[in-house]
Motif scaffolding. Sequence first.
Motif, PDB file in Angstrom:
ATOM      1  N   UNK A   1       0.837  -1.201   0.000  1.00  0.00           N
ATOM      2  CA  UNK A   1       0.000   0.000   0.000  1.00  0.00           C
ATOM      3  C   UNK A   1       0.872   1.251   0.000  1.00  0.00           C
ATOM      4  N   UNK A   2       1.909   1.248   0.818  1.00  0.00           N
ATOM      5  CA  UNK A   2       2.808   2.407   0.871  1.00  0.00           C
ATOM      6  C   UNK A   2       3.460   2.638  -0.494  1.00  0.00           C
ATOM      7  N   UNK A   3       3.835   1.525  -1.157  1.00  0.00           N
ATOM      8  CA  UNK A   3       4.434   1.648  -2.496  1.00  0.00           C
ATOM      9  C   UNK A   3       3.430   2.226  -3.488  1.00  0.00           C
ATOM     10  N   UNK A   4       2.147   1.842  -3.347  1.00  0.00           N
ATOM     11  CA  UNK A   4       1.108   2.392  -4.231  1.00  0.00           C
ATOM     12  C   UNK A   4       0.944   3.888  -3.994  1.00  0.00           C
ATOM     13  N   UNK A   5       1.028   4.311  -2.743  1.00  0.00           N
ATOM     14  CA  UNK A   5       0.949   5.745  -2.445  1.00  0.00           C
ATOM     15  C   UNK A   5       2.131   6.484  -3.076  1.00  0.00           C
ATOM     16  N   UNK A   6       3.313   5.874  -2.954  1.00  0.00           N
ATOM     17  CA  UNK A   6       4.511   6.492  -3.525  1.00  0.00           C
ATOM     18  C   UNK A   6       4.451   6.529  -5.052  1.00  0.00           C
ATOM     19  N   UNK A   7       3.673   5.621  -5.625  1.00  0.00           N
ATOM     20  CA  UNK A   7       3.589   5.515  -7.082  1.00  0.00           C
ATOM     21  C   UNK A   7       2.523   6.442  -7.665  1.00  0.00           C
ATOM     22  N   UNK A   8       2.018   7.349  -6.864  1.00  0.00           N
ATOM     23  CA  UNK A   8       1.071   8.334  -7.368  1.00  0.00           C
ATOM     24  C   UNK A   8      -0.354   8.168  -6.894  1.00  0.00           C
ATOM     25  N   UNK A   9      -0.626   7.168  -6.059  1.00  0.00           N
ATOM     26  CA  UNK A   9      -1.959   6.913  -5.515  1.00  0.00           C
ATOM     27  C   UNK A   9      -2.933   6.414  -6.596  1.00  0.00           C
ATOM     28  N   UNK A  10      -4.143   6.071  -6.137  1.00  0.00           N
ATOM     29  CA  UNK A  10      -5.201   5.597  -7.033  1.00  0.00           C
ATOM     30  C   UNK A  10      -4.719   4.395  -7.854  1.00  0.00           C
TER      31      UNK A  10
END
Length: 350
Positions: free
Chosen positions: A335-344
Amino acid sequence: MASAVHNSNGASDRLYAAIGEFLARHRLSVDPAHYAFAHKVLSDERGPLAATVARLTDGGVRLSSRDIEELGGHAVAGTPAGAPPEPSSPPQLTVVADNKVQSLVARAQMQVEGFSDTVRAFHADTRGFGRDLRASRDAIRATGDSSAIDEVVRMASSMLDRVLSAEAKLSEVTQEADKLRHELEEARDDARRDPLTGLPNRRAFEDAFTTALTERANVSVAICDVDKFKSVNDRFGHVVGDRVLKAIAEALRSGCDEHLVARYGGEEFVVMFTGLAPADALSTLEGARAAVAAKRYRLRETDAPLGAVTFSAGLTAVEPGDTIGSALGRADRLLYAAKEDGRNCIHIDQ
């Protein structure tokens, strides 16, 4: 003296740095409630609060604002110190639920005591009736006195009245027991359900996860977090924020309707997929994410646009030997990686 002062300042600097690292690790905003909580944990690392936090975060799980509130951080995140709590604040709901359970337990105890009194009284009546009946039988055999027969009839009639009275009391107790059982089932359901969204809560999810592990089911878990949710609360208030959480909850529930969706705390939701390959679980969750992202929300009061609301997620397959902490720890890192990847977006184990 100078050396002592220097050492004191060094300890304070280390504690300050540790608090900052604690807040960053759990992605908590820097507000007085979170800072005070971190200070209390880190200033007594062998204390009971620190031990509880270590247990809750075993395997990399991060704390939520709900956890902090339940552990004694009474100020709600984003609420000024001294401000009254939101009407739906979890501590108040917890107190209400506890009072309800305590009331039901007290009623159950009273019912059991009343049932025991009825049974004891009925047992004493039947014992006395048997004793008197035997005495009358012996008198009839010894004397042939017909008046003894009249006494038997009288005793039988009296005993019949007592039996009917006992039956009425037992029927009343049975009806009350049925009502109490229904209320206890409702209270148990309330204790496992999030009051805002109607979804199962953290406790229900963890119980279901444990059951799935014992059944060795094909399981994947996802952590979903509403993107930039704090800004929604800051700009529009907690009432609008609650509506957003309910909308996300409904989207996840309808998009993953065959699987367990729960509110894990704050703006965080968890989904447990059972019987699906990870790729299929990803496809299902992706459908819910796309549905949320495509919707445009408006303020109910003014019809002004709220803008797009999205969530990010981390999805992982549960492996042999996993605990809930290790599985959710991996999902949280994704999840943290998804946030770092621009969210959504959703990140999954490769």
